[in-house]
Design a protein around this motif. Structure first.
Motif, PDB file in Angstrom:
ATOM      1  N   LEU A  62       0.981  -1.191  -0.004  1.00  9.15           N
ATOM      2  CA  LEU A  62       0.106   0.006  -0.039  1.00  9.15           C
ATOM      3  C   LEU A  62       0.922   1.389   0.026  1.00  9.15           C
ATOM      4  O   LEU A  62       0.709   2.189  -0.713  1.00  9.15           O
ATOM      5  N   GLN A  63       2.006   1.149   0.688  1.00 13.53           N
ATOM      6  CA  GLN A  63       3.031   2.213   0.512  1.00 13.53           C
ATOM      7  C   GLN A  63       3.337   2.607  -0.847  1.00 13.53           C
ATOM      8  O   GLN A  63       3.625   3.676  -1.184  1.00 13.53           O
TER       9      GLN A  63
ATOM     10  N   MET B  78       2.075   1.648  -3.553  1.00 12.49           N
ATOM     11  CA  MET B  78       1.048   2.207  -4.648  1.00 12.49           C
ATOM     12  C   MET B  78       0.950   3.760  -4.213  1.00 12.49           C
ATOM     13  O   MET B  78       0.663   4.721  -5.262  1.00 12.49           O
ATOM     14  N   ARG B  79       0.751   4.240  -2.860  1.00 12.44           N
ATOM     15  CA  ARG B  79       0.812   5.585  -2.864  1.00 12.44           C
ATOM     16  C   ARG B  79       2.032   6.453  -3.244  1.00 12.44           C
ATOM     17  O   ARG B  79       1.906   7.506  -3.542  1.00 12.44           O
TER      18      ARG B  79
ATOM     19  N   PRO C 263       1.281   6.745  -7.482  1.00  7.82           N
ATOM     20  CA  PRO C 263      -0.144   6.560  -7.592  1.00  7.82           C
ATOM     21  C   PRO C 263      -0.214   6.238  -9.275  1.00  7.82           C
ATOM     22  O   PRO C 263      -1.150   5.613  -9.678  1.00  7.82           O
TER      23      PRO C 263
ATOM     24  N   SER D 146      -2.241   3.275 -10.859  1.00  7.64           N
ATOM     25  CA  SER D 146      -3.475   3.301 -11.597  1.00  7.64           C
ATOM     26  C   SER D 146      -3.495   2.789 -13.198  1.00  7.64           C
ATOM     27  O   SER D 146      -4.509   1.951 -13.492  1.00  7.64           O
TER      28      SER D 146
ATOM     29  N   VAL E  90      -7.462  -1.104  -7.054  1.00  8.80           N
ATOM     30  CA  VAL E  90      -6.562  -0.919  -5.993  1.00  8.80           C
ATOM     31  C   VAL E  90      -5.786  -2.305  -5.595  1.00  8.80           C
ATOM     32  O   VAL E  90      -4.614  -2.373  -5.170  1.00  8.80           O
TER      33      VAL E  90
END
Length: 275
Positions: free
Chosen positions: A45-46, A48-49, A52, A56, A250
Motif C-alpha cells: 500500500l505504501q 502504491m501511494r 499512484p 493506476s 486498488v
C-alpha cells in the motif's frame, strides 16, 4: 662504416586474459513469520501511494482483464479457458512492472511507467520458460476440470447457467467438493512455482528453473506463512470481483507490490544488493 641494422619492430603485446565470469551467488532463504503477510500488504500500500500513476495504469489493466473474462463467461463460456491462457501470458509481465517499481522505490530511485513496461526485455528467455510452465499447468487444469464434468454430468457439458445451478445445488455437493479439490491442487502448484520466482528473475536475472525451484523451497520451508499468504490473496481478489471487479483497481497493484516484498523477505539479497 658499417650500416647499423634497423631495430626490429616490437612484438604486439598480448591481450590480457578475459576476466572469469562472476560466480553465481548461492540462494539463501530466510525464515518467515505469520505476521509477515500483513506487513507485505502494508508495504504494498505504501508503494502504491508512492507511485499512484503507475499503480493506476496497472490497476486499469487488471480491471480490464476481469471485465473481459466476466463478459466471455456470460456470453461464450466455451472460450473462457482460452482467454485464461492469454491472461496467464500477460499477467506475469504486468506483475513484473509492479515489481520493478517497488525495486526502484526500495533503491531510492524514481520509478517510471516506461521502465516498468520494459523491465522484462532482457529477461525474456527466463520469463518465456516460466510462462510456458504456467500454460502447461493451465492446460492440465482445464483437462482435469473437463474430466470432472464428464464424470458428474453424463448428459453433456452444461451451459453457463447450468454450471451456476450445479454449484449452488445441494444435490451436487460431491461435484463441488471434487471440482474444488482438483482446482485447489493446480492453483497450489501455480502459486508455489510463482510466489517468488518472477521477482527473483527480475532481481537476479536467473534462469526459470532456479527461480521455480527456489519458489518451491520457500513454500515448503514456510508452509503456514505461505498458506496464509495464498489465502489472503484469494480472499482479496474474490472481494475485489464484486461490483464488476472495480476493486482490482486498488487490490491488483497492492498485491503486486506486496509480492515483491514477500520475495525480499523470503530470499536474502545478493552481496552487491546488500552492500
Amino acid at each position: 662504416m658499417t650500416a647499423t641494422p634497423p631495430n626490429p619492430a616490437p612484438e604486439p603485446a598480448a591481450d590480457p586474459p578475459a576476466p572469469p565470469p562472476p560466480a553465481a551467488q548461492p540462494v539463501t532463504l530466510q525464515r518467515l513469520r505469520l505476521a509477515d503477510p500483513l506487513r507485505w500488504l502494508l508495504k504494498g500500500l505504501q508503494d502504491m501511494r508512492a507511485a499512484p500513476g503507475i499503480a493506476s495504469f496497472y490497476g486499469m489493466c487488471f480491471w480490464g482483464m476481469a471485465l473481459v473474462l466476466g463478459w466471455v463467461f456470460r456470453t461464450r463460456a466455451e472460450y473462457v479457458m482460452s482467454l485464461v491462457s492469454g491472461c496467464l501470458l500477460l499477467g506475469p509481465f504486468l506483475a513484473m512492472g509492479l515489481y520493478d517499481t517497488s525495486r526502484r522505490l526500495e533503491a531510492g530511485l524514481a520509478p517510471g511507467l516506461g521502465e516498468s513496461l520494459t523491465c522484462w526485455d532482457r529477461r525474456l528467455g527466463s520469463m518465456g520458460m516460466l510462462v510456458l510452465l504456467l500454460v502447461v499447468l493451465e492446460l492440465l487444469w482445464g483437462r482435469a476440470s473437463l474430466v470432472v464434468f464428464a464424470v458428474f454430468f453424463d448428459t453433456g457439458m452444461p451451459s453457463t447457467s447450468g454450471v451456476l445451478q450445479a454449484l449452488f445445488s445441494p444435490q451436487n455437493w460431491g461435484f463441488v467438493a471434487v471440482y474444488t479439490a482438483v482446482g485447489g491442487v493446480f492453483a497450489g502448484l501455480v502459486f508455489a512455482s510463482c510466489v517468488v520466482s518472477i521477482p527473483m528473475i527480475l532481481d537476479r536475472d536467473t534462469d526459470a528453473l532456479t527461480a521455480g525451484i527456489t519458489s518451491l523451497r520457500v513454500v515448503l520451508d514456510n508452509q503456514a506463512v505461505m498458506l496464509l499468504w495464498g489465502a489472503l490473496i484469494t480472499a482479496i481478489v474474490a472481494l475485489s470481483l464484486w461490483f464488476w471487479g472495480a476493486g482490482l483497481l486498488v487490490a491488483g497493484p497492492v498485491l503486486g507490490h506486496a509480492s515483491w516484498h514477500a520475495y525480499r523477505a523470503a530470499v536474502s539479497p545478493t552481496r552487491s544488493a546488500a552492500a
